[in-house]
Design a protein around this motif. Structure first.
Motif, PDB file in Angstrom:
ATOM      1  N   GLU A  78       0.822  -1.211   0.000  1.00 41.27           N
ATOM      2  CA  GLU A  78       0.000   0.000   0.000  1.00 41.27           C
ATOM      3  C   GLU A  78       0.858   1.264   0.000  1.00 41.27           C
ATOM      4  O   GLU A  78       0.525   2.257  -0.629  1.00 41.27           O
ATOM      5  N   SER A  79       1.987   1.229   0.721  1.00 38.62           N
ATOM      6  CA  SER A  79       2.905   2.365   0.803  1.00 38.62           C
ATOM      7  C   SER A  79       4.289   1.825   1.123  1.00 38.62           C
ATOM      8  O   SER A  79       4.426   0.819   1.828  1.00 38.62           O
ATOM      9  N   ILE A  80       5.329   2.514   0.612  1.00 43.28           N
ATOM     10  CA  ILE A  80       6.691   2.000   0.777  1.00 43.28           C
ATOM     11  C   ILE A  80       7.675   3.156   0.805  1.00 43.28           C
ATOM     12  O   ILE A  80       7.448   4.197   0.184  1.00 43.28           O
ATOM     13  N   ASP A  81       8.751   3.005   1.568  1.00 40.48           N
ATOM     14  CA  ASP A  81       9.795   4.022   1.606  1.00 40.48           C
ATOM     15  C   ASP A  81      11.122   3.363   1.957  1.00 40.48           C
ATOM     16  O   ASP A  81      11.169   2.337   2.649  1.00 40.48           O
ATOM     17  N   TRP A  82      12.205   3.988   1.472  1.00 40.43           N
ATOM     18  CA  TRP A  82      13.547   3.450   1.679  1.00 40.43           C
ATOM     19  C   TRP A  82      14.083   3.808   3.061  1.00 40.43           C
ATOM     20  O   TRP A  82      13.886   4.918   3.551  1.00 40.43           O
ATOM     21  N   LEU A  83      14.797   2.879   3.663  1.00 42.52           N
ATOM     22  CA  LEU A  83      15.636   3.188   4.812  1.00 42.52           C
ATOM     23  C   LEU A  83      16.933   3.813   4.301  1.00 42.52           C
ATOM     24  O   LEU A  83      17.340   3.568   3.160  1.00 42.52           O
ATOM     25  N   PRO A  84      17.612   4.640   5.126  1.00 38.00           N
ATOM     26  CA  PRO A  84      18.817   5.339   4.658  1.00 38.00           C
ATOM     27  C   PRO A  84      19.915   4.419   4.134  1.00 38.00           C
ATOM     28  O   PRO A  84      20.720   4.831   3.297  1.00 38.00           O
ATOM     29  N   SER A  85      19.958   3.176   4.597  1.00 36.40           N
ATOM     30  CA  SER A  85      20.993   2.244   4.140  1.00 36.40           C
ATOM     31  C   SER A  85      20.881   1.964   2.647  1.00 36.40           C
ATOM     32  O   SER A  85      21.865   1.606   1.997  1.00 36.40           O
ATOM     33  N   GLY A  86      19.682   2.122   2.084  1.00 39.21           N
ATOM     34  CA  GLY A  86      19.475   1.823   0.673  1.00 39.21           C
ATOM     35  C   GLY A  86      19.377   0.346   0.374  1.00 39.21           C
ATOM     36  O   GLY A  86      19.241  -0.051  -0.793  1.00 39.21           O
ATOM     37  N   THR A  87      19.430  -0.497   1.403  1.00 36.57           N
ATOM     38  CA  THR A  87      19.369  -1.943   1.199  1.00 36.57           C
ATOM     39  C   THR A  87      18.062  -2.550   1.686  1.00 36.57           C
ATOM     40  O   THR A  87      17.783  -3.714   1.410  1.00 36.57           O
ATOM     41  N   GLN A  88      17.268  -1.772   2.440  1.00 34.14           N
ATOM     42  CA  GLN A  88      16.003  -2.258   2.959  1.00 34.14           C
ATOM     43  C   GLN A  88      14.920  -1.197   2.814  1.00 34.14           C
ATOM     44  O   GLN A  88      15.212   0.005   2.664  1.00 34.14           O
ATOM     45  N   VAL A  89      13.675  -1.645   2.858  1.00 33.07           N
ATOM     46  CA  VAL A  89      12.531  -0.741   2.799  1.00 33.07           C
ATOM     47  C   VAL A  89      11.579  -1.057   3.945  1.00 33.07           C
ATOM     48  O   VAL A  89      11.552  -2.171   4.476  1.00 33.07           O
ATOM     49  N   LEU A  90      10.813  -0.062   4.331  1.00 35.17           N
ATOM     50  CA  LEU A  90       9.663  -0.247   5.194  1.00 35.17           C
ATOM     51  C   LEU A  90       8.418  -0.127   4.312  1.00 35.17           C
ATOM     52  O   LEU A  90       8.383   0.712   3.416  1.00 35.17           O
ATOM     53  N   TYR A  91       7.425  -0.941   4.576  1.00 35.70           N
ATOM     54  CA  TYR A  91       6.248  -0.885   3.725  1.00 35.70           C
ATOM     55  C   TYR A  91       5.013  -1.335   4.499  1.00 35.70           C
ATOM     56  O   TYR A  91       5.095  -2.053   5.501  1.00 35.70           O
ATOM     57  N   ILE A  92       3.871  -0.866   4.015  1.00 38.47           N
ATOM     58  CA  ILE A  92       2.589  -1.294   4.552  1.00 38.47           C
ATOM     59  C   ILE A  92       2.007  -2.350   3.614  1.00 38.47           C
ATOM     60  O   ILE A  92       1.886  -2.125   2.409  1.00 38.47           O
ATOM     61  N   TRP A  93       1.665  -3.484   4.207  1.00 39.11           N
ATOM     62  CA  TRP A  93       1.103  -4.606   3.466  1.00 39.11           C
ATOM     63  C   TRP A  93      -0.385  -4.690   3.783  1.00 39.11           C
ATOM     64  O   TRP A  93      -0.775  -4.763   4.953  1.00 39.11           O
ATOM     65  N   LEU A  94      -1.210  -4.651   2.753  1.00 36.59           N
ATOM     66  CA  LEU A  94      -2.663  -4.695   2.938  1.00 36.59           C
ATOM     67  C   LEU A  94      -3.214  -5.982   2.340  1.00 36.59           C
ATOM     68  O   LEU A  94      -3.096  -6.224   1.139  1.00 36.59           O
ATOM     69  N   GLU A  95      -3.799  -6.800   3.202  1.00 37.64           N
ATOM     70  CA  GLU A  95      -4.374  -8.069   2.746  1.00 37.64           C
ATOM     71  C   GLU A  95      -5.563  -8.430   3.616  1.00 37.64           C
ATOM     72  O   GLU A  95      -5.497  -8.314   4.846  1.00 37.64           O
ATOM     73  N   ASN A  96      -6.676  -8.825   2.977  1.00 37.13           N
ATOM     74  CA  ASN A  96      -7.904  -9.165   3.693  1.00 37.13           C
ATOM     75  C   ASN A  96      -8.352  -8.032   4.615  1.00 37.13           C
ATOM     76  O   ASN A  96      -8.775  -8.255   5.759  1.00 37.13           O
ATOM     77  N   ASN A  97      -8.203  -6.812   4.106  1.00 35.11           N
ATOM     78  CA  ASN A  97      -8.631  -5.609   4.827  1.00 35.11           C
ATOM     79  C   ASN A  97      -7.868  -5.411   6.144  1.00 35.11           C
ATOM     80  O   ASN A  97      -8.369  -4.765   7.063  1.00 35.11           O
ATOM     81  N   LYS A  98      -6.648  -5.949   6.224  1.00 36.15           N
ATOM     82  CA  LYS A  98      -5.790  -5.777   7.398  1.00 36.15           C
ATOM     83  C   LYS A  98      -4.447  -5.240   6.934  1.00 36.15           C
ATOM     84  O   LYS A  98      -3.838  -5.781   6.002  1.00 36.15           O
ATOM     85  N   ALA A  99      -3.983  -4.170   7.581  1.00 38.07           N
ATOM     86  CA  ALA A  99      -2.720  -3.535   7.200  1.00 38.07           C
ATOM     87  C   ALA A  99      -1.661  -3.776   8.268  1.00 38.07           C
ATOM     88  O   ALA A  99      -1.939  -3.681   9.470  1.00 38.07           O
ATOM     89  N   THR A 100      -0.447  -4.081   7.815  1.00 36.51           N
ATOM     90  CA  THR A 100       0.669  -4.274   8.735  1.00 36.51           C
ATOM     91  C   THR A 100       1.886  -3.496   8.243  1.00 36.51           C
ATOM     92  O   THR A 100       2.057  -3.277   7.044  1.00 36.51           O
ATOM     93  N   LEU A 101       2.715  -3.069   9.187  1.00 37.58           N
ATOM     94  CA  LEU A 101       3.980  -2.409   8.877  1.00 37.58           C
ATOM     95  C   LEU A 101       5.083  -3.448   8.935  1.00 37.58           C
ATOM     96  O   LEU A 101       5.196  -4.204   9.909  1.00 37.58           O
ATOM     97  N   ASN A 102       5.923  -3.472   7.886  1.00 36.72           N
ATOM     98  CA  ASN A 102       6.952  -4.505   7.770  1.00 36.72           C
ATOM     99  C   ASN A 102       8.258  -3.901   7.269  1.00 36.72           C
ATOM    100  O   ASN A 102       8.281  -2.811   6.691  1.00 36.72           O
ATOM    101  N   ILE A 103       9.343  -4.638   7.465  1.00 33.44           N
ATOM    102  CA  ILE A 103      10.647  -4.267   6.927  1.00 33.44           C
ATOM    103  C   ILE A 103      11.148  -5.433   6.089  1.00 33.44           C
ATOM    104  O   ILE A 103      10.888  -6.602   6.413  1.00 33.44           O
ATOM    105  N   GLY A 104      11.823  -5.125   4.980  1.00 32.70           N
ATOM    106  CA  GLY A 104      12.302  -6.203   4.136  1.00 32.70           C
ATOM    107  C   GLY A 104      13.263  -5.712   3.074  1.00 32.70           C
ATOM    108  O   GLY A 104      13.660  -4.543   3.058  1.00 32.70           O
ATOM    109  N   ASP A 105      13.639  -6.613   2.178  1.00 31.17           N
ATOM    110  CA  ASP A 105      14.454  -6.253   1.031  1.00 31.17           C
ATOM    111  C   ASP A 105      13.635  -5.352   0.103  1.00 31.17           C
ATOM    112  O   ASP A 105      12.404  -5.295   0.215  1.00 31.17           O
ATOM    113  N   PRO A 106      14.276  -4.652  -0.828  1.00 26.88           N
ATOM    114  CA  PRO A 106      13.530  -3.769  -1.728  1.00 26.88           C
ATOM    115  C   PRO A 106      12.404  -4.445  -2.507  1.00 26.88           C
ATOM    116  O   PRO A 106      11.448  -3.779  -2.897  1.00 26.88           O
ATOM    117  N   ASP A 107      12.491  -5.756  -2.718  1.00 25.94           N
ATOM    118  CA  ASP A 107      11.416  -6.479  -3.404  1.00 25.94           C
ATOM    119  C   ASP A 107      10.422  -7.087  -2.409  1.00 25.94           C
ATOM    120  O   ASP A 107       9.586  -7.894  -2.784  1.00 25.94           O
TER     121      ASP A 107
END
Length: 237
Positions: A16-45
């Motif tokens: 739903e939304s995504i932004d880079w961490l300063p390291s440039g190797t990871q992103v934070l993003y909001i995952w929306l599934e079944n009408n439930k949103a979670t905040l997560n950290i992961g690789d750019p993909d």
């Protein structure tokens, strides 16, 4: 875009939304599934991800501070007249409501990660005003400019803001605008107006400064061309 493979990769539709961490190797993003949103950290993909926290809304926009220590979030498509701007941290341990009133849109962090700009809709109409928030002092105020954060850029001193302020049209609206460029001191609210050139109609987008902060570059939506304003040579009012 994967620079190693020189190829583009589609993000999952649940992002739903995504932004880079300063390291440039990871992103934070909001995952929306079944009408439930979670905040997560992961690789750019979004692979090798880790869950951080549940989100109350399903349409939050996230913006990470340049130092990576704080995350601002707010509802993007709120049907309410109020959508607070909130703050959390990448570990999900701190949650604060910063801007609690009004309908707000867009945020722009200062280079020192201690302040941010945001747009607040004027209660008397559909016009946005540019506002300022200081994390250290909790000071919040209008900068007396009818524009939005996407038509502004911070100076390297994290005190000066350059903003394109429509004289015709409305920032954040669907049509083109005709702008003047202003330099605003966020401490004193004093401003200086620059003349972009005789007869030139500009709708300034994607503003950025050169390393010396002597030239202000922008894309002109009026003709799609890239322009720059020589701040050292331009006359101000």
């Amino acid at each position: 875009f994967n620079n190693n493979t020189r190829s583009y990769e589609d993000l999952p539709a649940q992002v739903e939304s995504i932004d880079w961490l300063p390291s440039g190797t990871q992103v934070l993003y909001i995952w929306l599934e079944n009408n439930k949103a979670t905040l997560n950290i992961g690789d750019p993909d979004t692979k090798n991800w880790k869950y951080i926290a549940d989100m109350w809304e399903i349409d939050d926009q996230i913006n990470i501070s340049p130092d990576g220590k704080n995350i601002l979030y707010f509802e993007q498509n709120s049907s309410s007249s109020t959508n607070p701007i909130n703050l959390t941290t990448p570990d999900g341990k701190v949650w604060k409501s910063l801007v609690k009133d009004g309908y707000n849109s867009g945020v722009l962090w200062s280079p020192d990660s201690q302040k941010f700009l945001f747009g607040k809709k004027d209660p008397s109409g559909e016009v946005y005003q540019l506002w300022y928030y200081n994390l250290l002092t909790s000071e919040v105020k209008s900068l007396n400019a009818s524009t939005t954060p996407d038509k502004a850029v911070w100076g390297a001193d994290s005190q000066t803001v350059y903003a394109a302020v429509p004289q015709k049209g409305v920032a954040g609206g669907s049509g083109l605008t005709n702008d003047q460029i202003y330099k605003i001191d966020t401490q004193s609210n004093q401003n200086k107006q620059y003349d972009p050139g005789s007869g030139l109609a500009i709708d300034a987008r994607n503003l950025f400064l050169d390393n010396a902060s002597s030239k202000l570059f922008f894309k002109n939506a009026q003709d799609g061309a890239l322009y720059y304003l020589d701040l050292s040579a331009s006359a101000g009012q």
